[in-house]
Design an enzyme around this catalytic site. Structure first.
Site, PDB file in Angstrom:
ATOM      1  N   ALA A  13       2.931  10.231  -2.390  1.00  0.00           N
ATOM      2  CA  ALA A  13       4.557   9.952  -2.107  1.00  0.00           C
ATOM      3  C   ALA A  13       4.750   9.791  -0.846  1.00  0.00           C
ATOM      4  O   ALA A  13       4.378  10.598   0.308  1.00  0.00           O
ATOM      5  CB  ALA A  13       5.123  11.154  -2.882  1.00  0.00           C
ATOM      6  N   HIS A  14       5.157   8.574  -0.278  1.00  0.00           N
ATOM      7  CA  HIS A  14       5.517   8.572   1.079  1.00  0.00           C
ATOM      8  C   HIS A  14       6.715   7.566   1.406  1.00  0.00           C
ATOM      9  O   HIS A  14       7.148   7.339   2.504  1.00  0.00           O
ATOM     10  CB  HIS A  14       4.297   7.684   1.690  1.00  0.00           C
ATOM     11  CG  HIS A  14       4.349   6.294   1.142  1.00  0.00           C
ATOM     12  ND1 HIS A  14       3.685   6.063  -0.029  1.00  0.00           N
ATOM     13  CD2 HIS A  14       4.818   5.028   1.806  1.00  0.00           C
ATOM     14  CE1 HIS A  14       3.706   4.684  -0.140  1.00  0.00           C
ATOM     15  NE2 HIS A  14       4.604   3.992   0.658  1.00  0.00           N
ATOM     16  N   ARG A  15       7.638   7.344  -0.048  1.00  0.00           N
ATOM     17  CA  ARG A  15       8.638   6.226   0.391  1.00  0.00           C
ATOM     18  C   ARG A  15       9.870   6.886   1.070  1.00  0.00           C
ATOM     19  O   ARG A  15      10.202   7.857   0.851  1.00  0.00           O
ATOM     20  CB  ARG A  15       9.080   5.656  -0.865  1.00  0.00           C
ATOM     21  CG  ARG A  15       8.230   4.533  -1.445  1.00  0.00           C
ATOM     22  CD  ARG A  15       7.883   3.361  -0.629  1.00  0.00           C
ATOM     23  NE  ARG A  15       7.199   2.784  -0.997  1.00  0.00           N
ATOM     24  CZ  ARG A  15       7.279   1.624  -1.939  1.00  0.00           C
ATOM     25  NH1 ARG A  15       8.509   1.174  -2.000  1.00  0.00           N
ATOM     26  NH2 ARG A  15       6.502   0.482  -2.395  1.00  0.00           N
TER      27      ARG A  15
END
Ligand code: UD1
Ligand code: UDP
Length: 359
Positions: free
Chosen positions: A204-206
């Site tokens: 998860a990085h958005r």
């Protein structure tokens, strides 16, 4: 005919690798222009080394920055290179700031632009990627749509049929070309000690998730609940943006194994053997589908509806309880879906089309 391949981030390097390999095989006159949007070894060079890609002829070293600053630097850095080199076609892939700025610089110089992975839409204009996709598609001359769904979206926006080519997604090529190599590498599984099919893999990085405290907190809580509910390891190779924002918000997590981002072969191996993948990444949603591993997407929408249509993916958003309940539902699902993203020949097809139209 001369081709310029512009790339700048992890997913672009991976998804352009089949196109680069096809250019090499065909001995075409081409060069790589790296914008330097990603620059850390583990987000950039590791992929060039591992996928044995030729060095970029240019690296603009733009680095990180606010959207306008980063996009502007790429735009003004790409222009003189294109003026000097005068390629016939510029190829960009995906939806990053590199893609928009590269396409815009080229089209203003009347150089043809080919957009690999055209026609994806989340219909969420708050995502920087959505703006980048729409604008890039509308200034491109050749739109390489991965699926029929993407082609129909482009037609619906008034883009001429003759500019659109359904090629499949180059991520299938990348998975097929590298999976066998990945299987020979047992080191990740050995180092991390997870049993095949008995761990969860997370990315998860958005921006819309990790830059918003409540959303990132919801994801972390959801992952903690998943670890507790199933009593299995939850492994999260954490992108530097997410690491930075966790520290910034002072978020703490229990029962999640945070590790550094992984090289491609290690990550592929970890994906292929996971029980289930939780992600907000576009590429990872596709890879999970191709590898027949169920996926829970930590977003409210997806520009990869094909994954939901075939039943490999479900949207959970960022609410902790929803993440656990969607995970339970997906684990019980049969994984005999078809891969909707093509036959693994997209890179070759794209290069043949460019050669055909440019002569
Ligand atoms: C970018 C893309 C995103 C894509 C992702 C792939 C845009 C708008 N976003 O997001 O669509 O999913 O790449 O991974 O183009 N950083 C490092 N090392 C690096 C690069 C970045 O530590 O090599 C850190 C910096 O703190 C930086 C932050 O990550 O501020 C964000 O980097 P940036 O390139 O702005 O966007 P990504 O989040 O990587
Ligand atoms: N990936 C990787 N190592 C990791 C996490 C992801 O090699 O630790 C690869 C993954 O296999 C996929 C690509 O990175 O091919 C996806 O990139 P990312 O999630 O950064 O961007 P997005 O697809 O969301 O634009």
């Amino acid at each position: 005919m001369k081709i310029c391949i512009i790339l700048g981030t992890r997913p672009e390097i991976i998804k352009m690798s089949p196109v680069i390999r096809a250019c090499e095989r065909e001995k075409l006159d081409y060069f790589i222009l790296h914008t330097g949007q990603h620059y850390s070894y583990i987000l950039d060079r590791v992929f060039f080394e591992q996928l044995e890609l030729p060095e970029a002829k240019y690296n603009l070293d733009v680095g990180s920055g606010k959207h306008g600053e980063q996009t502007g630097k790429i735009l003004s850095g790409v222009e003189p290179v294109l003026q000097e080199e005068r390629p016939d076609v510029v190829l960009v892939e995906g939806d990053t700031n590199t893609v928009l700025a590269g396409a815009l610089a080229a089209t203003k110089l009347h150089i043809k632009v080919g957009h690999v992975e055209a026609g994806l839409r989340s219909y969420d204009r708050k995502m920087p990627e959505e703006i980048n996709r729409v604008l890039t598609d509308h200034c491109s001359d050749y739109l390489f749509a991965p699926t029929e769904t993407a082609r129909r979206i482009l037609l619906g926006e008034g883009i001429q049929d003759t500019r659109i080519f359904v090629t499949g997604n180059t991520i299938v090529d990348a998975v097929f070309q590298n999976l066998e190599l990945a299987k020979d590498r047992n080191d990740v599984l050995t180092d991390l000690h997870p049993e095949p099919r008995n761990y969860f893999l997370v990315t998860a990085h958005r921006q819309e998730n990790v830059d918003v405290k409540e959303r990132f907190e919801g994801i972390i809580k959801g992952l903690e609940l998943v670890a507790k509910e199933f009593g299995l390891p939850v492994i999260y190779p954490i992108h530097p943006r997410a690491r930075k924002m966790m520290n910034h918000f002072g978020l703490k997590a229990n029962g999640i194994e945070f590790i550094e981002p992984l090289d491609y072969l290690s990550f592929l191996q970890l994906e292929a053997k996971a029980k289930l993948i939780l992600t907000d990444s576009g590429g990872v949603q596709e890879e999970a589908c191709i590898l027949k591993v169920p996926c829970v997407t930590l977003r409210d929408n997806t520009e990869r509806p094909e994954t939901r249509d075939v039943g490999s993916n479900i949207l959970a958003g960022t609410n902790a309880e929803s993440i656990v309940s969607k995970t339970k539902g997906m684990i019980e699902r049969n994984n005999n879906w078809e891969n909707p993203f093509g036959d693994g020949e997209a890179g070759k097809r794209i290069v043949e089309i460019v050669e055909g139209v440019q002569g």
